[in-house]
Design a protein around this motif. Structure first.
Motif, PDB file in Angstrom:
ATOM      1  N   SER A  61       0.844  -1.195   0.000  1.00 49.20           N
ATOM      2  CA  SER A  61       0.000   0.000   0.000  1.00 49.20           C
ATOM      3  C   SER A  61       0.874   1.238   0.000  1.00 49.20           C
ATOM      4  N   VAL A  62       0.272   2.349  -0.379  1.00 45.55           N
ATOM      5  CA  VAL A  62       0.864   3.670  -0.168  1.00 45.55           C
ATOM      6  C   VAL A  62      -0.117   4.443   0.693  1.00 45.55           C
ATOM      7  N   GLN A  63       0.262   4.687   1.944  1.00 43.84           N
ATOM      8  CA  GLN A  63      -0.656   5.214   2.942  1.00 43.84           C
ATOM      9  C   GLN A  63      -0.469   6.719   3.145  1.00 43.84           C
ATOM     10  N   LYS A  64      -1.581   7.439   3.126  1.00 44.00           N
ATOM     11  CA  LYS A  64      -1.576   8.851   3.515  1.00 44.00           C
ATOM     12  C   LYS A  64      -1.358   8.945   5.024  1.00 44.00           C
ATOM     13  N   CYS A  65      -0.501   9.858   5.454  1.00 47.63           N
ATOM     14  CA  CYS A  65      -0.218  10.027   6.882  1.00 47.63           C
ATOM     15  C   CYS A  65      -0.200  11.516   7.230  1.00 47.63           C
ATOM     16  N   VAL A  66      -0.578  11.822   8.463  1.00 49.11           N
ATOM     17  CA  VAL A  66      -0.478  13.179   8.984  1.00 49.11           C
ATOM     18  C   VAL A  66       0.094  13.120  10.385  1.00 49.11           C
ATOM     19  N   ARG A  67       1.130  13.907  10.636  1.00 43.13           N
ATOM     20  CA  ARG A  67       1.692  14.072  11.974  1.00 43.13           C
ATOM     21  C   ARG A  67       1.800  15.567  12.246  1.00 43.13           C
ATOM     22  N   THR A  68       1.316  15.992  13.390  1.00 45.59           N
ATOM     23  CA  THR A  68       1.300  17.427  13.687  1.00 45.59           C
ATOM     24  C   THR A  68       2.008  17.777  14.990  1.00 45.59           C
ATOM     25  N   LEU A  69       2.762  16.835  15.561  1.00 45.12           N
ATOM     26  CA  LEU A  69       3.457  17.128  16.823  1.00 45.12           C
ATOM     27  C   LEU A  69       4.490  18.235  16.652  1.00 45.12           C
ATOM     28  N   ASP A  70       5.124  18.304  15.468  1.00 46.61           N
ATOM     29  CA  ASP A  70       6.164  19.302  15.218  1.00 46.61           C
ATOM     30  C   ASP A  70       5.664  20.426  14.322  1.00 46.61           C
ATOM     31  N   ILE A  71       4.396  20.780  14.459  1.00 48.45           N
ATOM     32  CA  ILE A  71       3.815  21.752  13.532  1.00 48.45           C
ATOM     33  C   ILE A  71       4.540  23.093  13.584  1.00 48.45           C
TER      34      ILE A  71
END
Length: 894
Positions: A61-71
Motif C-alpha cells: 500500500s501507499v498510505q496517507k499520513c499526517v503528523r502534527t506534533l512538530d507543527i
C-alpha cells in the motif's frame, strides 16, 4: 520522475511479486489512542496483533499520513511536513528477511527502464541492528554491499515495536549518499543529512514485554510467524529523483508555492533576512494547505477540539502566513484548487469531492478573517490600556484570551505586540495554556472511564471477538469473559458495584455509527445487573458498563443478555429516521449536502451536514415534508452485505471518518433513494418510523449545520405540546388559533410605536440632563470641567451622556468626567475635547488620579477613557481628585 510515478512504480513492483494492493486508509485513524493515521503500517496493526485475518499473505500500500506534533517547526526547516505518503510492503508469515531485502534492492537499484528507481548502487548504505549478523550476510550476498557500507546501530535506531507489549523486531534502514557537498563522510552514523534514509525494513520476529528491546531489554518470546513491515518515504525518494534540495521543491509542493507567489507578490528564495522569513511562510502555506485539503477530503471539519482543532489550526496558519506575506485577500479557494489538481491523480476523491472541500475551507477562512478583525480590536484596546498605564508588557491573560476566544495563534499576538512596541508575558500565557490542557486531559480521562490502559482489553480480544446477535434477537445466552474496573481484571462484582463486563456473545448494541447503546439487563444464576452503557474496543470487543443490582457476578458465569424492547424499538425508529432525513436533505439541497456526523437514540436524532448557510423556514418545511412522505410511503428497508467496491457500485454513502471492514453492511431504504453503509439497527419498513418533526437547525462550526428532530411517539408528544400551547395563547388573547398571527402582529406594531415615543422622551430627558450638566460646569484655570455623578446610569448610557456633554463644549478646552455610583460598582467615563488634548491633558492619565478612591481599573485613548470601580463611597473624592489633576496638568492653558 514525478511523485505519482514513484508511487505507481512501488505498487506495480510488489503487485508483480504477488502482493495484494490495498488502497490508502483514511487519514482519520481507527485507533482510539491517536487522532490521525501517523504511519504506513497503522492500518495493518490488527493483522500484526492477531485481531483480524489479513486479506492475503502479502500486501502492499501507499498510505496517507499526517503528523502534527512538530507543527511549529514546519517551514523553519525543510525536513518537517505534516502530510506525507508512506509506501510499504507487508508479509504475514510468508517471506522474511531475505525476501524483504531482495524486493527492496531490486526496486531501489533496478533500472528506470525496467520499472525501478534507478539509484546508483555505489551510493547506497544500510544500517542494521547491532547483533543482526544474518541481515549483514544477506545484504552482502543479495546486494553485494561491502562491509564498510553496512553499519550496526543500537536499539534506539534499529529496533522497532508498537510502544506496547506485542510484536517487534530489528530493522534495517536504507540510506542514499547525497554527496560530500551535503555533509561529512562516514555514513549514516556520522551525518543523516548527507546520508538520507529512504526505506526502513522491519523484521518482526519477537514478542516484547513491558520493557522494550529498544532500550536493551530482551524479548520475552518469538512470534509463531515471522512478519515483514516496511516503510518507504515517497516524498524523500521524490526530491532525490527530481534532483532538488528538499521536499518543498518537488512537483507536489513547488506549484503551491508558485501560486502563493502570484497571490502575494513576494518571491520564494529571494535571500536575505527578510527573504528567509518569507521562505518559512511560503513553506507553511504549501505544507498546511495540502494537509488541510486532504483532511477535509477524509471528512474532517474545522472545530475547537480534536481533529477539527488541528484542521482549523492548519487552515488559519495558512491564512496568516499569506497575510504576513502581504496578501489581504482570501486565498484558500485558489490554494485548495491547486492541491486538487496536484493530488487527484493518486487520490481521485479530492477532485470528485472538491465542491465540498472548497466550501469548508472558504467558510473557515471567512470566519477567521472576521476573527482577525474582532480580535485585532480586542488587541488594540488591550495595547492602548497597557501603554496608557505606562506598561510595556501585554499580559499573558490577554494573549490567552485572544488564543482561546478569537483563535489567535500566540505568534500572531507576539508579532502584533512587537509592531506596537510591546512584549508579551509568555510565561503567564504558557501557564494558562497548561492549566487548560490539564483540565482537558482530566476531562478526557473522566470521559473515557478508565479505558486508557488497553492491555487487559487486548488480552481479552486475543481470545476472540464478541459475537453480536442483536440484529436478529433481543435475548442471547453468553459467558462472562472478563470483569474490569479501571482497566484492571477482577474475579467478581458484588451487589451495588459498577463494573465493565466483556461477554463472548451479546444482543446489546454498542454505541457506534451515531447510534446510542442499548438499554437492558445481564442476568445469571443468582445475580442480575442493569446495563448503563455499551462501548466497543478495537471495533471487535463489546464492553458493557453495568451496575450489579442483585447477587454476585463472576468471571466465567453463564449469562443472558436482554435488550429493553421499547428502547430498541425507539432506537430503530431514530436510526432509520436519520437515514430518511439525510436522503430528504440531499433531495432538497442537492448531493453536496453530505452527512458530517450524527447521533440518535429513542425519540431523538441529530444530523450534522456540510453546508455553509442557514436553512430558510421554507427549506426546513420541505425537508420535513419529504421525510414524512417517505414514512407514509411505507418504503422497504433492506440490509445486504458486500465488498466496499460493490457498495460503491450501488452508490452507497460512506460516512466520513468511519472505518469499514472488507465486508460492509449496506442499508437501503426505498431502493436507491437512500443507500448507506451502516452497522446500526433499523426498522423493516419506513412507516414504522412514525412521524418526524424537525425541532432545530443551527450552526456547529464553519461550513457545518445541524438538524435535530423528534421521532415516533416523541414527535407526537412534541406536536401535542405545541397544540396545547397554541390553544392557551389563543384563549389568553380571546381569539381563534387561526387569528393569532394577525393579533400578534397588531400587538407588536403597537409596541413598536410605544417604543418610538419612549425613545423620544428618553432623548429629550438626556438632552435636558446634558444641558443641566453644562450649566454646572466650572472653570479650572483655562479648562472647562464638568465633574458629576449620575447614579443608576448604565455604563453604555454614561458614555452616551458624556459624549453629548462633550459635543456641547467642542468650542473650548473641556474635560467631562461622569461617574455612576451603584451598589458595589462605579462605572466612569472621562471625555476630552480636542482643545483639552491640545493643552497637554489625556483622559488615560486623568483617570489614574482617582482610581484608588473607587478601587477602580480603566484606561483608554487621550480623548476618551472609561472603566469601573468597586467602591461607590469614594465617588465624590474621585471627582475632587480629577479636578485637582486638571488644575495641575492643564491649569495654565488659556
Amino acid at each position: 520522475m514525478e511523485t505519482h510515478e514513484i508511487r505507481r512504480r512501488f505498487l506495480d513492483h510488489f503487485e508483480k511479486a504477488g502482493h495484494l494492493v490495498r488502497p490508502s486508509a483514511s487519514l482519520v485513524s481507527d485507533d482510539p489512542t491517536v487522532l490521525f493515521t501517523i504511519a504506513g503500517m497503522a492500518p495493518m496493526k490488527p493483522f500484526f496483533l492477531g485481531q483480524a485475518t489479513p486479506p492475503a499473505p502479502t500486501v502492499t500500500s501507499v498510505q496517507k499520513c499526517v503528523r502534527t506534533l512538530d507543527i511549529e517547526n514546519v517551514g523553519i526547516t525543510t525536513r518537517h511536513n505534516t502530510f506525507f505518503q508512506m509506501a510499504g510492503n507487508f508479509s504475514f508469515g510468508d517471506y522474511f528477511k531475505e525476501g524483504a531485502i531482495t524486493h527492496a534492492w531490486s526496486l531501489v537499484t533496478g533500472s528506470q527502464e525496467d520499472g525501478g528507481y534507478g539509484f546508483d548502487p555505489e551510493r547506497i548504505w544500510v544500517t542494521v541492528y547491532e547483533n543482526d549478523d544474518e541481515a549483514i550476510e544477506l545484504w552482502q550476498r543479495i546486494a553485494g554491499l561491502p562491509t564498510e557500507r553496512i553499519q550496526r546501530r543500537d536499539g534506539l535506531d534499529n529496533y522497532w515495536d508498537m510502544g506496547v507489549p506485542g510484536p517487534g523486531g530489528p530493522c534495517s534502514e536504507i540510506y542514499y549518499d547525497r554527496g560530500p557537498e551535503f555533509g561529512k563522510d562516514g555514513g549514516p552514523v556520522v551525518d543523516e543529512d548527507r546520508y538520507l534514509e529512504i526505506w526502513n525494513l522491519v523484521f518482526m520476529q519477537d514478542i516484547r514485554g513491558d520493557e522494550s528491546p529498544k532500550y536493551g531489554h530482551p524479548p520475552i518470546g518469538s512470534l509463531p510467524k515471522k512478519n515483514i513491515d516496511t516503510g518507504l518515504g515517497v516524498e524523500r525518494v521524490a526530491f532525490l529523483l527530481q534532483g532538488v534540495d528538499n521536499v518543498y521543491e518537488t512537483d507536489l509542493l513547488r506549484p503551491i508555492i508558485t501560486t502563493a507567489e502570484q497571490l502575494t507578490g513576494k518571491k520564494y528564495g529571494a535571500g536575505g533576512e527578510q527573504g528567509h522569513a518569507d521562505d518559512v511562510r511560503f513553506r507553511v502555506i504549501a505544507d498546511h494547505i495540502r494537509s488541510g485539503t486532504l483532511l477535509i477530503a477524509d471528512g474532517v471539519t474545522p472545530g475547537n477540539e480534536g481533529r477539527g482543532y488541528v484542521l482549523r489550526r492548519l487552515l488559519r496558519r495558512t491564512v496568516r502566513a499569506a497575510r504576513l506575506l502581504g496578501c489581504e485577500d482570501p486565498v484558500l479557494g485558489e490554494l485548495t484548487a491547486v492541491v486538487r489538481d496536484l493530488m487527484s491523480p493518486s487520490y481521485p476523491e479530492v477532485a470528485t469531492d472538491y465542491p465540498r472541500i472548497e466550501r469548508v475551507a472558504v467558510a473557515e477562512e471567512q470566519a477567521f478573517l472576521k476573527t482577525i478583525t474582532t480580535g485585532s480590536r480586542l488587541f488594540e484596546t488591550a495595547a492602548e490600556q497597557t501603554k496608557a498605564g505606562g506598561g510595556t508588557v501585554l499580559t499573558g491573560a490577554t494573549a490567552f484570551q485572544l488564543h482561546d476566544t478569537q483563535g489567535f495563534p500566540i505568534d500572531l499576538t507576539l508579532e502584533m505586540a512587537a509592531e506596537a512596541g510591546l512584549t508579551v508575558d509568555t510565561d503567564e500565557f504558557q501557564r494558562l495554556m497548561k492549566e487548560q490542557k490539564d483540565r482537558a486531559r482530566a476531562d478526557s480521562k473522566a470521559r473515557k472511564g478508565g479505558l486508557t490502559d488497553m492491555t487487559e482489553y487486548r488480552r481479552l480480544l486475543a481470545d476472540g471477538p464478541t459475537e453480536f446477535t442483536g440484529y436478529t434477537e433481543l435475548e442471547t445466552e453468553g459467558t462472562v469473559k472478563g470483569l474490569l474496573v479501571d482497566g484492571k481484571r477482577i474475579p467478581a462484582a458484588a451487589e451495588g458495584e459498577t463494573v465493565e463486563v466483556v461477554l463472548d456473545r451479546t444482543s446489546l448494541y454498542a454505541e457506534s455509527g451515531g447510534q446510542d447503546s442499548d438499554a437492558g439487563t445481564i442476568t445469571g444464576h443468582g445475580f442480575s445487573a442493569d446495563v448503563l452503557d455499551v462501548q466497543k474496543v478495537d471495533r471487535k470487543l463489546w464492553v458493557h458498563r453495568v451496575r450489579v443490582t442483585d447477587g454476585e457476578m463472576t468471571e466465567g458465569a453463564s449469562v443472558l443478555s436482554r435488550v429493553d424492547p421499547e428502547w430498541r424499538l425507539g432506537a430503530r425508529q431514530a436510526h432509520s429516521g436519520t437515514h430518511v432525513v439525510h436522503a430528504a436533505l440531499r433531495q432538497v439541497l442537492g448531493p453536496d449536502a453530505l452527512q458530517a456526523g450524527s447521533f440518535n437514540k429513542p425519540g431523538y436524532l441529530r444530523l450534522d451536514f456540510s453546508w455553509s448557510q442557514g436553512l430558510s423556514a421554507e427549506t426546513r418545511s420541505e425537508i420535513e415534508e419529504v421525510s414524512n412522505l417517505a414514512v407514509r410511503g411505507d418504503l422497504p428497508v433492506r440490509v445486504v452485505y458486500g465488498s466496499k467496491q460493490e457498495a460503491d457500485q450501488l452508490g452507497a454513502i460512506a460516512l466520513f471518518g468511519e472505518t469499514y471492514d472488507d465486508v460492509v453492511r449496506i442499508v437501503e431504504i426505498g431502493g436507491p433513494w437512500s443507500v448507506e453503509l451502516c452497522g446500526g439497527t433499523h426498522v423493516d419498513h419506513s412507516s414504522q418510523i412514525g412521524p418526524l418533526v424537525l425541532t432545530g437547525e443551527s450552526s456547529v462550526g464553519s461550513g457545518v449545520r445541524r438538524l435535530e428532530a423528534a421521532v415516533g411517539i416523541e414527535a407526537f408528544h412534541k406536536l401535542a405540546a405545541e397544540r396545547t400551547l397554541l390553544s392557551q395563547i389563543a384563549a389568553s388573547l380571546k381569539v381563534q388559533p387561526g387569528e393569532l398571527p394577525a393579533r400578534i402582529e397588531a400587538m407588536a406594531e403597537r409596541l413598536r410605536s410605544a417604543e418610538k415615543e419612549l425613545e423620544k422622551f428618553r432623548a429629550a430627558a438626556a438632552g435636558a440632563s446634558a444641558a443641566a450638566l453644562v450649566d454646572k460646569a466650572q472653570q479650572v484655570g483655562g479648562i472647562t470641567v464638568v465633574a458629576a455623578t449620575s447614579p443608576g446610569t448604565s455604563a453604555g448610557d454614561l458614555r452616551t451622556l458624556a459624549t453629548d456633554v462633550r459635543g456641547r463644549l467642542q468650542d473650548r478646552p473641556a474635560v467631562v468626567a461622569l461617574l455612576a455610583p451603584a451598589e458595589g460598582s462605579v462605572p466612569f467615563v472621562v471625555a476630552l475635547t480636542p482643545g483639552a488634548v491640545a493643552s497637554g491633558l489625556a483622559a488615560g492619565t486623568l483617570v489614574k488620579s482617582f482610581l484608588p478612591d473607587i478601587a477602580g481599573r480603566g484606561g483608554g485613548r487621550p480623548d476618551m477613557a472609561q472603566g469601573g470601580g468597586t467602591d461607590p463611597s469614594g465617588a465624590d473624592r474621585a471627582l475632587a481628585a480629577l479636578v485637582e489633576a486638571v488644575r495641575a496638568g492643564g491649569g495654565s492653558a488659556s
